[in-house]
Scaffold this motif. Sequence first.
Motif, PDB file in Angstrom:
ATOM      1  N   VAL A   7      19.420  10.368 -12.725  1.00 30.82           N
ATOM      2  CA  VAL A   7      18.566   9.576 -11.209  1.00 30.82           C
ATOM      3  C   VAL A   7      17.675   8.591 -11.087  1.00 30.82           C
ATOM      4  N   LEU A   8      17.618   7.261 -11.158  1.00 24.44           N
ATOM      5  CA  LEU A   8      16.883   6.851 -11.040  1.00 24.44           C
ATOM      6  C   LEU A   8      15.935   6.054  -9.726  1.00 24.44           C
ATOM      7  N   GLY A   9      14.878   7.181  -9.647  1.00 24.12           N
ATOM      8  CA  GLY A   9      13.945   6.661  -8.617  1.00 24.12           C
ATOM      9  C   GLY A   9      13.332   8.184  -7.778  1.00 24.12           C
ATOM     10  N   ALA A  10      12.193   8.678  -8.176  1.00 27.28           N
ATOM     11  CA  ALA A  10      12.319   9.777  -7.294  1.00 27.28           C
ATOM     12  C   ALA A  10      11.341   9.961  -5.493  1.00 27.28           C
ATOM     13  N   GLY A  11      11.730   8.824  -5.234  1.00 26.87           N
ATOM     14  CA  GLY A  11      11.273   9.094  -3.632  1.00 26.87           C
ATOM     15  C   GLY A  11      12.479  10.053  -3.316  1.00 26.87           C
ATOM     16  N   VAL A  12      12.169  10.406  -1.571  1.00 26.15           N
ATOM     17  CA  VAL A  12      13.124  10.985  -0.860  1.00 26.15           C
ATOM     18  C   VAL A  12      15.048  11.092  -1.134  1.00 26.15           C
ATOM     19  N   SER A  13      14.754   9.946  -1.833  1.00 27.43           N
ATOM     20  CA  SER A  13      16.717   9.686  -1.992  1.00 27.43           C
ATOM     21  C   SER A  13      16.935  10.267  -3.091  1.00 27.43           C
ATOM     22  N   ALA A  45       8.445   4.207  -0.872  1.00 24.95           N
ATOM     23  CA  ALA A  45       8.133   4.208   0.346  1.00 24.95           C
ATOM     24  C   ALA A  45       7.409   5.850   0.570  1.00 24.95           C
ATOM     25  N   SER A  46       8.540   6.510   0.556  1.00 22.17           N
ATOM     26  CA  SER A  46       8.518   7.842   0.750  1.00 22.17           C
ATOM     27  C   SER A  46       7.263   8.814   1.072  1.00 22.17           C
ATOM     28  N   PRO A  47       6.182   8.633   0.204  1.00 25.34           N
ATOM     29  CA  PRO A  47       4.614   9.388   0.733  1.00 25.34           C
ATOM     30  C   PRO A  47       4.582   8.992   2.569  1.00 25.34           C
ATOM     31  N   GLY A  50       6.369   9.301   7.803  1.00 30.28           N
ATOM     32  CA  GLY A  50       5.918  10.519   8.825  1.00 30.28           C
ATOM     33  C   GLY A  50       5.853  11.996   8.364  1.00 30.28           C
ATOM     34  N   ALA A  51       7.840  12.562   7.893  1.00 31.19           N
ATOM     35  CA  ALA A  51       8.140  11.758   8.765  1.00 31.19           C
ATOM     36  C   ALA A  51       8.942  12.920   9.213  1.00 31.19           C
ATOM     37  N   ASN A  52       9.795  12.558  10.770  1.00 25.46           N
ATOM     38  CA  ASN A  52      10.109  13.371  11.238  1.00 25.46           C
ATOM     39  C   ASN A  52      11.881  12.690  11.993  1.00 25.46           C
ATOM     40  N   ARG A 170       8.779   9.699 -16.529  1.00 25.57           N
ATOM     41  CA  ARG A 170       8.203   7.941 -15.898  1.00 25.57           C
ATOM     42  C   ARG A 170       9.181   6.858 -16.300  1.00 25.57           C
ATOM     43  N   ALA A 171       9.262   5.956 -16.280  1.00 23.32           N
ATOM     44  CA  ALA A 171      10.175   4.314 -16.563  1.00 23.32           C
ATOM     45  C   ALA A 171       9.810   3.595 -16.049  1.00 23.32           C
ATOM     46  N   ILE A 172       9.874   2.308 -16.119  1.00 24.17           N
ATOM     47  CA  ILE A 172       9.739   1.060 -15.346  1.00 24.17           C
ATOM     48  C   ILE A 172      11.485   0.552 -16.210  1.00 24.17           C
ATOM     49  N   THR A 196      16.123   3.480  -6.326  1.00 22.17           N
ATOM     50  CA  THR A 196      15.385   2.596  -6.210  1.00 22.17           C
ATOM     51  C   THR A 196      15.254   2.175  -4.737  1.00 22.17           C
ATOM     52  N   GLY A 197      15.121   2.668  -3.966  1.00 25.23           N
ATOM     53  CA  GLY A 197      14.870   1.613  -2.727  1.00 25.23           C
ATOM     54  C   GLY A 197      14.676   0.103  -2.489  1.00 25.23           C
ATOM     55  N   LEU A 198      14.039  -0.396  -1.975  1.00 29.51           N
ATOM     56  CA  LEU A 198      13.327  -1.877  -1.920  1.00 29.51           C
ATOM     57  C   LEU A 198      13.666  -2.620  -3.373  1.00 29.51           C
ATOM     58  N   SER A 199      13.162  -1.852  -3.751  1.00 30.31           N
ATOM     59  CA  SER A 199      13.023  -2.607  -5.497  1.00 30.31           C
ATOM     60  C   SER A 199      14.526  -2.732  -6.201  1.00 30.31           C
ATOM     61  N   SER A 200      15.606  -2.365  -6.102  1.00 32.62           N
ATOM     62  CA  SER A 200      17.402  -2.856  -6.405  1.00 32.62           C
ATOM     63  C   SER A 200      17.403  -4.514  -5.730  1.00 32.62           C
ATOM     64  N   HIS A 332      17.756   2.891   2.698  1.00 33.31           N
ATOM     65  CA  HIS A 332      17.458   3.779   4.271  1.00 33.31           C
ATOM     66  C   HIS A 332      16.634   3.245   5.214  1.00 33.31           C
ATOM     67  N   GLY A 333      15.988   1.748   5.126  1.00 35.66           N
ATOM     68  CA  GLY A 333      15.267   1.581   6.331  1.00 35.66           C
ATOM     69  C   GLY A 333      14.251   2.699   6.419  1.00 35.66           C
ATOM     70  N   GLY A 334      14.610   3.127   8.290  1.00 37.85           N
ATOM     71  CA  GLY A 334      13.160   3.849   8.661  1.00 37.85           C
ATOM     72  C   GLY A 334      13.575   6.001   8.529  1.00 37.85           C
ATOM     73  N   TYR A 337      14.388  10.100   5.567  1.00 45.34           N
ATOM     74  CA  TYR A 337      14.808  11.597   5.427  1.00 45.34           C
ATOM     75  C   TYR A 337      15.558  12.036   6.363  1.00 45.34           C
ATOM     76  N   GLN A 338      15.257  11.567   7.383  1.00 46.66           N
ATOM     77  CA  GLN A 338      16.664  12.189   8.076  1.00 46.66           C
ATOM     78  C   GLN A 338      18.351  11.561   7.951  1.00 46.66           C
ATOM     79  N   ALA A 339      18.035  10.931   7.228  1.00 44.65           N
ATOM     80  CA  ALA A 339      19.632  10.388   6.056  1.00 44.65           C
ATOM     81  C   ALA A 339      20.080  11.189   5.270  1.00 44.65           C
TER      82      ALA A 339
HETATM   83  P1  FAD Z   1      11.733   4.571  -2.558  1.00 48.71           P
HETATM   84  O1  FAD Z   1      10.546   6.067  -1.855  1.00 48.71           O
HETATM   85  O2  FAD Z   1      10.684   3.763  -1.912  1.00 48.71           O
HETATM   86  O3  FAD Z   1      11.440   5.084  -4.194  1.00 48.71           O
HETATM   87  C1  FAD Z   1      11.980   4.468  -4.511  1.00 48.71           C
HETATM   88  C2  FAD Z   1      11.954   5.551  -6.371  1.00 48.71           C
HETATM   89  O4  FAD Z   1      12.594   3.845  -7.265  1.00 48.71           O
HETATM   90  C3  FAD Z   1      10.057   5.065  -6.776  1.00 48.71           C
HETATM   91  O5  FAD Z   1      10.277   6.125  -7.517  1.00 48.71           O
HETATM   92  C4  FAD Z   1      10.430   4.135  -7.515  1.00 48.71           C
HETATM   93  O6  FAD Z   1       9.268   4.347  -8.197  1.00 48.71           O
HETATM   94  C5  FAD Z   1      11.442   4.277  -8.331  1.00 48.71           C
HETATM   95  N1  FAD Z   1      11.552   2.735  -9.022  1.00 48.71           N
HETATM   96  C6  FAD Z   1      12.038   1.120  -8.221  1.00 48.71           C
HETATM   97  N2  FAD Z   1      12.033   0.885  -8.834  1.00 48.71           N
HETATM   98  C7  FAD Z   1      12.125   1.201 -10.407  1.00 48.71           C
HETATM   99  C8  FAD Z   1      12.219   0.621 -11.572  1.00 48.71           C
HETATM  100  N3  FAD Z   1      13.049  -1.315 -11.892  1.00 48.71           N
HETATM  101  N4  FAD Z   1      12.387   1.327 -12.482  1.00 48.71           N
HETATM  102  C9  FAD Z   1      11.777   3.183 -12.129  1.00 48.71           C
HETATM  103  N5  FAD Z   1      11.366   3.851 -10.824  1.00 48.71           N
HETATM  104  C10 FAD Z   1      11.786   2.534  -9.739  1.00 48.71           C
HETATM  105  N6  FAD Z   1      12.255   8.111   7.340  1.00 48.71           N
HETATM  106  C11 FAD Z   1      12.593   8.835   8.494  1.00 48.71           C
HETATM  107  O7  FAD Z   1      13.384   9.231   7.592  1.00 48.71           O
HETATM  108  N7  FAD Z   1      12.023   9.891   9.726  1.00 48.71           N
HETATM  109  C12 FAD Z   1      10.370   8.838   9.794  1.00 48.71           C
HETATM  110  O8  FAD Z   1       9.945   9.963  10.367  1.00 48.71           O
HETATM  111  C13 FAD Z   1       9.997   7.790   8.430  1.00 48.71           C
HETATM  112  N8  FAD Z   1       9.417   7.053   8.904  1.00 48.71           N
HETATM  113  C14 FAD Z   1       8.445   6.223   8.217  1.00 48.71           C
HETATM  114  C15 FAD Z   1       7.745   5.478   8.489  1.00 48.71           C
HETATM  115  C16 FAD Z   1       6.948   4.748   7.716  1.00 48.71           C
HETATM  116  C17 FAD Z   1       5.221   3.625   7.677  1.00 48.71           C
HETATM  117  C18 FAD Z   1       7.651   4.492   6.716  1.00 48.71           C
HETATM  118  C19 FAD Z   1       7.449   3.054   5.574  1.00 48.71           C
HETATM  119  C20 FAD Z   1       8.807   4.553   6.667  1.00 48.71           C
HETATM  120  C21 FAD Z   1       9.256   5.825   7.129  1.00 48.71           C
HETATM  121  N9  FAD Z   1      10.771   6.035   6.848  1.00 48.71           N
HETATM  122  C22 FAD Z   1      10.556   7.530   7.443  1.00 48.71           C
HETATM  123  C23 FAD Z   1      11.138   6.035   5.794  1.00 48.71           C
HETATM  124  C24 FAD Z   1      11.779   6.643   4.497  1.00 48.71           C
HETATM  125  O9  FAD Z   1      10.675   6.576   4.677  1.00 48.71           O
HETATM  126  C25 FAD Z   1      12.188   5.378   3.565  1.00 48.71           C
HETATM  127  O10 FAD Z   1      13.612   5.254   4.413  1.00 48.71           O
HETATM  128  C26 FAD Z   1      12.778   6.308   1.978  1.00 48.71           C
HETATM  129  O11 FAD Z   1      11.002   7.351   2.121  1.00 48.71           O
HETATM  130  C27 FAD Z   1      13.319   4.991   0.978  1.00 48.71           C
HETATM  131  O12 FAD Z   1      13.418   6.836  -0.323  1.00 48.71           O
HETATM  132  P2  FAD Z   1      14.031   6.325  -1.619  1.00 48.71           P
HETATM  133  O13 FAD Z   1      13.668   7.296  -2.142  1.00 48.71           O
HETATM  134  O14 FAD Z   1      15.213   5.710  -1.227  1.00 48.71           O
HETATM  135  O15 FAD Z   1      12.575   5.071  -1.662  1.00 48.71           O
END
Ligand code: FAD
Length: 363
Positions: A7-13, A45-47, A50-52, A170-172, A196-200, A332-334, A337-339
């Motif tokens: 699993v590449l990425g440790a955000g909520v997804s 993005a994940s930290p 809000g999140a709700n 940890r790895a990039i 990897t969220g926006l980094s994709s 997953h935009g905004g 968490y909720q999806a």
């Molecule tokens: P991220 O959290 O960005 O995680 C990406 C991961 O991929 C990280 O671990 C990163 O290090 C890793 N990664 C990326 N590129 C590489 C690489 N090349 N090599 C290794 N690792 C890599 N959502 C809700 O459902 N409810 C809310 O109330 C809500 N409020 C929000 C408020 C704000 C201000 C913001 C900014 C967002 C909010 N969101 C909310 C949206 C939510 O935060 C995001 O949709 C979600 O965090 C995306 O998660 P993710 O895991 O896809 O990406």
Amino acid sequence: MPNKIVVLGAGVSGLTTAYLLSKDPENQITVLAKHMPGDYDIEYASPWAGANYMPVGKQGSNHHAWERDTWPALKEITEKYPEAGIHFLDAIIYNRKKDQETATGKWFSELVQPNPWYKDVVPDFRDIPESQLSPEIDNGQIFTSVCINTAVYLPWLVGQCTKNGAVFKRAIFRHIADAANAHHSGQKADVIVNCTGLSSKFLGGVCDENLLPARGQIVVVRNDPGPMIGLSGTDDGEDEALYMMTRAAGGGTILGGSYQKNNWDALPDPNLANRIMKRAIAIAPQLVKEGEGIEGLDIIRHGVGLRPLREGGPRVEKDEVAGVKIVHNYGHGGFGYQASFGCAETAISLVKEVLQNKTRAKL
Ligand code: FAD
């Protein structure tokens, strides 16, 4: 033979997908990421969320199904695992028809409409009587939602995964296919789940041009307004927003915000911060003592996160890059968490398809 999954990425997804995958003892999972829970970074993005749970998916879309399917999981975690840092809270939503065409109004259009699909999903949904609405509000509703303390919830997910045997490293990576060679078994992974969220947008082998940031600026305060509140728009700018939510377990109150598309600025804008705080007090005067303005707010920190928005919606699909099987789960935009559970479940059904084909190929 166990299934070797990266699993590449440790955000909520990534963490939600890894958590669900780790429940099957056949799956040997390595979670690889540049950023892990505990880090605060503009690329993560994940930290910042809000999140709700305030559904925004258009009725009949995949997005709608993913949000609908996530509510039961969040409800169950809230009820069963208080240590996960989620609590139930009333959510009050106000709609002004004049916001309809703004960036914020379009984002919130499903949430604020009078008869939304989610009224049958969340508990206690009811309309606020017109007599209780201020004149500029066209309609309002209240329901039971959840608010997640991301600083507690993300580490909780890591704990659930590690308890089930997943390994975190940890790895990039510059190219997605390289992650297949970093499985902790030392053998090549059968499949990579790309979270990897926006980094994709920039990751080699993916480079998805449909991704864009929707910048969200927040102020975290010690003051507590009671219920969560959201409004369809503001009079200060069409990509500014007004919402507030108090996180579980002492996480403070998030005052938001903004929804600034294609804005990559990682630094909080002090003028926007002032407007966020003023708007919050105007709609929830109980935030401060009587007669006080923004000087009555006790600020913990200012913050900026980039929502990983994707034209056309999140990408949850199979792919193959340089001979490596991939399942994407990003964009997953905004609503990450909720999806989260709905999207992770779809991603996992695709992982199963990949693994079944692997088994068939070996026979
Ligand atoms: P991220 O959290 O960005 O995680 C990406 C991961 O991929 C990280 O671990 C990163 O290090 C890793 N990664 C990326 N590129 C590489 C690489 N090349 N090599 C290794 N690792 C890599 N959502 C809700 O459902 N409810 C809310 O109330 C809500 N409020 C929000 C408020 C704000 C201000 C913001 C900014 C967002 C909010 N969101 C909310 C949206 C939510 O935060 C995001 O949709 C979600 O965090 C995306 O998660 P993710 O895991 O896809 O990406």
